[in-house]
Design a protein around this motif. Structure first.
Motif, short mmCIF file in Angstrom:
data_model
loop_
_atom_site.label_atom_id
_atom_site.label_comp_id
_atom_site.label_asym_id
_atom_site.label_seq_id
_atom_site.Cartn_x
_atom_site.Cartn_y
_atom_site.Cartn_z
N ASN A 1 0.81 -1.21 0.00
CA ASN A 1 0.00 0.00 0.00
C ASN A 1 0.85 1.27 0.00
O ASN A 1 0.45 2.30 -0.54
N MET B 1 -3.25 -0.48 -8.55
CA MET B 1 -4.09 0.24 -7.58
C MET B 1 -3.88 1.74 -7.74
O MET B 1 -4.84 2.53 -7.75
N HIS C 1 -5.20 -9.22 -4.19
CA HIS C 1 -4.78 -8.08 -5.01
C HIS C 1 -5.89 -7.63 -5.95
O HIS C 1 -6.11 -6.42 -6.11
N ALA D 1 -8.41 -5.67 -4.03
CA ALA D 1 -7.94 -4.31 -3.74
C ALA D 1 -8.01 -3.43 -4.98
O ALA D 1 -8.39 -2.25 -4.90
N ARG E 1 -10.61 0.07 -5.86
CA ARG E 1 -10.19 1.42 -6.25
C ARG E 1 -11.09 1.97 -7.37
O ARG E 1 -10.90 3.09 -7.83
N ASP F 1 -6.34 -3.36 1.61
CA ASP F 1 -6.00 -1.97 1.31
C ASP F 1 -6.24 -1.15 2.57
O ASP F 1 -6.78 -1.65 3.57
N ARG G 1 -10.12 3.33 -0.70
CA ARG G 1 -11.11 2.77 -1.61
C ARG G 1 -11.82 3.88 -2.38
O ARG G 1 -11.81 5.04 -1.97
#
Length: 568
Positions: free
Chosen positions: A97, A130, A277, A280, A284, A558, A563
């Protein structure tokens, strides 16, 4: 809309002066006005002496720059954090992150009309994607590519499935110090990511399935000239996107795109890390990954790629068999082939051009799969109310329905100290339990879920046992291993209630994982748990941010504030 060098000017209270100053200083690098007037493509530099996976990045950068300039745009290379799996303490996941935040902020802070992100080692591609999805700038992803295979005594070797297999043999006394040292020098014969279907290869395939990279980008070996030709072609695409101001990820990534990625994740025998992953990444955006829907896909999507650890081959064999385009051709109507890619093409167009390789056996037909069901299953039960995952494609079939006695380790450190103790009360049909190894507990959810077989059992020929934890596991590993138990024990999840001698029942067909202890006893144990407090390691800096805001595995680990708007 401003673009090129005029984009995102530093604030001096006078925009004209800001541009004047920017041009004055960048001209110190020797650039002409002609160069500085062109659209700009930013190119991330994730090279590091600590990261052998990214050892070819300087050459990839040069090839990408060539492609950008051949197409009339201007490349600007900028550094970001580089995360190397085996060089990151306490674990690379702890830093994912941070890399995502670093990459996103550098994309936002510096003038660029499109960006090329270059990554490969396990957490780097997820972090970069991300970031790119949050920044929503036209983005091209270039994976660094897998290593070529190694050899030892006539056997093909692949990091790191064979690392683990041969280390287990060494622990069991089957090979000696001299041989394990020879193996150590042959497992990784070139730069690049692991050449099996570990997390790095998984994420490269998922990225290609999402349409964020060019066809074949996932599988070209890292040292091959084709890898650098692909980088040049990626530079050309990025230049075209910079000129056209798109497409941005939000303009072509759809629910179908993320579903396609999940289908490919199952069909390749992908890493369990890939699910965290991908979750996450989706979070996004406006899209989500639903664990129940993902598990349903596992019933419908077979494993078609014959690749270690689920099969026999290695990434270069997958590549020479036709790569992800050929796999998607075999998957056919399991995918939405009308989904778009960075080039504006559909997957249907890419699949139509997939190479037909006579006699190849690395990519199977749907009527001849490696496994009839997908790579991973989602489990629920009183041990995992919000879910757990098992890579049953790389498990022992006889253990997929098993009841055994719990042998509990309180932490990674406790496991390290006691697992090889000759006095450890453990039998082959027991269930090894590791707790306090989740996102907060470890911290960073290390790849400790691959609990080693206790030496005294390994030396009697035991190769696999049921192992459960709130940790992760390398995608390169084989075994009957239940991971990502959510919520984790460090926040009071049910795994914290397990005691030595409790019976645990695993039934993968029924998708269940249960602690066979009555509810009244569990309530009593829950009431006796110590309250959750901020640990000493999380008192300051990034560690404090991590501990206060990290989400659980089912939400992608995350930070809660990263988010997309409206989530959480």
């Amino acid at each position: 809309m401003t673009d090129g060098l005029r984009k995102g000017l530093a604030s001096y209270g006078d925009a004209g002066f800001s541009l004047f100053l920017r041009k004055a200083f960048i001209k110190a690098m020797g650039y002409s006005n002609d160069a500085l007037d062109r659209p700009i493509v930013g190119i991330t530099n994730t090279y590091s002496d600590y990261n052998p996976c990214h050892g070819n990045v300087p050459d990839i950068i040069e090839a990408a720059k060539r492609g950008v300039m051949l197409s009339g745009a201007m490349p600007f290379v900028f550094p970001t954090i580089s995360i190397a799996e085996s060089f990151s303490h306490p674990t690379s996941m702890y830093l994912r992150n941070l890399m995502a935040m670093d990459t996103e902020e550098m994309i936002r802070a510096q003038p660029m009309d499109a960006v090329i992100v270059i990554g490969g080692c396990d957490k780097t591609l997820p972090a970069q994607i991300m970031a790119a999805l949050s920044a929503d700038l036209p983005t091209v992803v270039i994976p660094v590519g897998p290593m070529v295979v190694g050899h030892h005594k006539g056997e093909v070797l692949g990091a790191c499935t064979d690392c683990r297999r041969l280390w287990a043999k060494y622990r069991a006394g089957e090979i000696d110090d001299n041989e394990i040292e020879a193996v150590n020098g042959r497992l990784a014969p070139s730069v690049g990511t692991c050449m099996v279907m570990g997390t790095a290869s998984t994420m490269a395939c998922v990225t290609e399935a999402l349409g964020l990279s060019l066809p074949m980008s996932a599988t070209i070996p890292a040292p091959h000239a084709e890898r650098f030709r692909l980088a040049e072609a990626s530079g050309k695409v990025a230049a075209a996107m910079a000129k056209a101001k798109g497409p941005r990820p939000s303009e072509f990534l759809t629910n179908s795109s993320f579903r396609n990625a999940q289908v490919v994740l199952q069909a390749i025998g992908g890493s369990t890390n890939g699910l965290i992953h991908l979750t996450a990444m989706a979070n996004r955006t406006a899209h989500t990954i639903n664990l129940e829907a993902f598990d349903k896909l596992s019933r419908d999507v077979p494993v078609l790629v014959d690749l270690k650890p689920s099969g026999e081959h290695y990434m270069e064999h997958f590549h020479h068999a036709g790569g992800v385009p050929k796999l998607m051709a075999q998957l056919g109507n399991l995918l939405d082939l009308d989904a778009k890619t960075i080039e504006g093409k559909t997957l249907r167009e890419i699949v139509a051009n997939a190479e037909e390789v006579p006699g190849q056996d690395a990519i199977r037909a749907r009527n001849n799969p490696i496994k009839p069901e997908g790579s991973m299953a989602i489990l629920h039960g009183n041990l995992a109310p919000r879910g757990a995952v098992i890579k049953h494609a790389a498990a022992s079939p006889k253990l997929l329905r098993h009841t055994g006695r719990a042998v509990v380790f309180e932490s990674v450190e406790d496991m390290t100290l006691r697992v090889d103790d000759p006095d450890l009360d453990v039998k082959a049909d027991d269930v090894l339990v590791l707790r306090n190894a989740g996102p907060k507990g470890a911290p960073g959810m290390p790849e400790a879920g691959y609990l080693p077989i206790p030496k005294k059992l390994g030396r009697t020929g035991v190769k696999d046992m049921v192992r459960i934890s709130d940790a992760r596991m390398s995608g390169t590993a084989f075994g009957t291993i239940v991971l990502h138990i959510t919520p984790e024990s460090a926040v009071g999840g049910p795994l914290a209630l397990v005691q030595n001698g409790d019976m645990i029942r695993l039934d993968v067909e029924k998708r269940s994982i249960d602690l066979l202890v009555d509810q009244a006893e569990l309530k009593k144990r829950q009431a006796a748990l110590k309250p959750v407090v901020t640990p000493d390691w999380a008192r300051r800096g990034y560690a404090h941010l991590f501990n206060e805001t990290i989400l659980q595995a089912d939400e992608g680990c995350d930070f809660d504030f990263m988010r997309a708007k409206g989530k959480g």
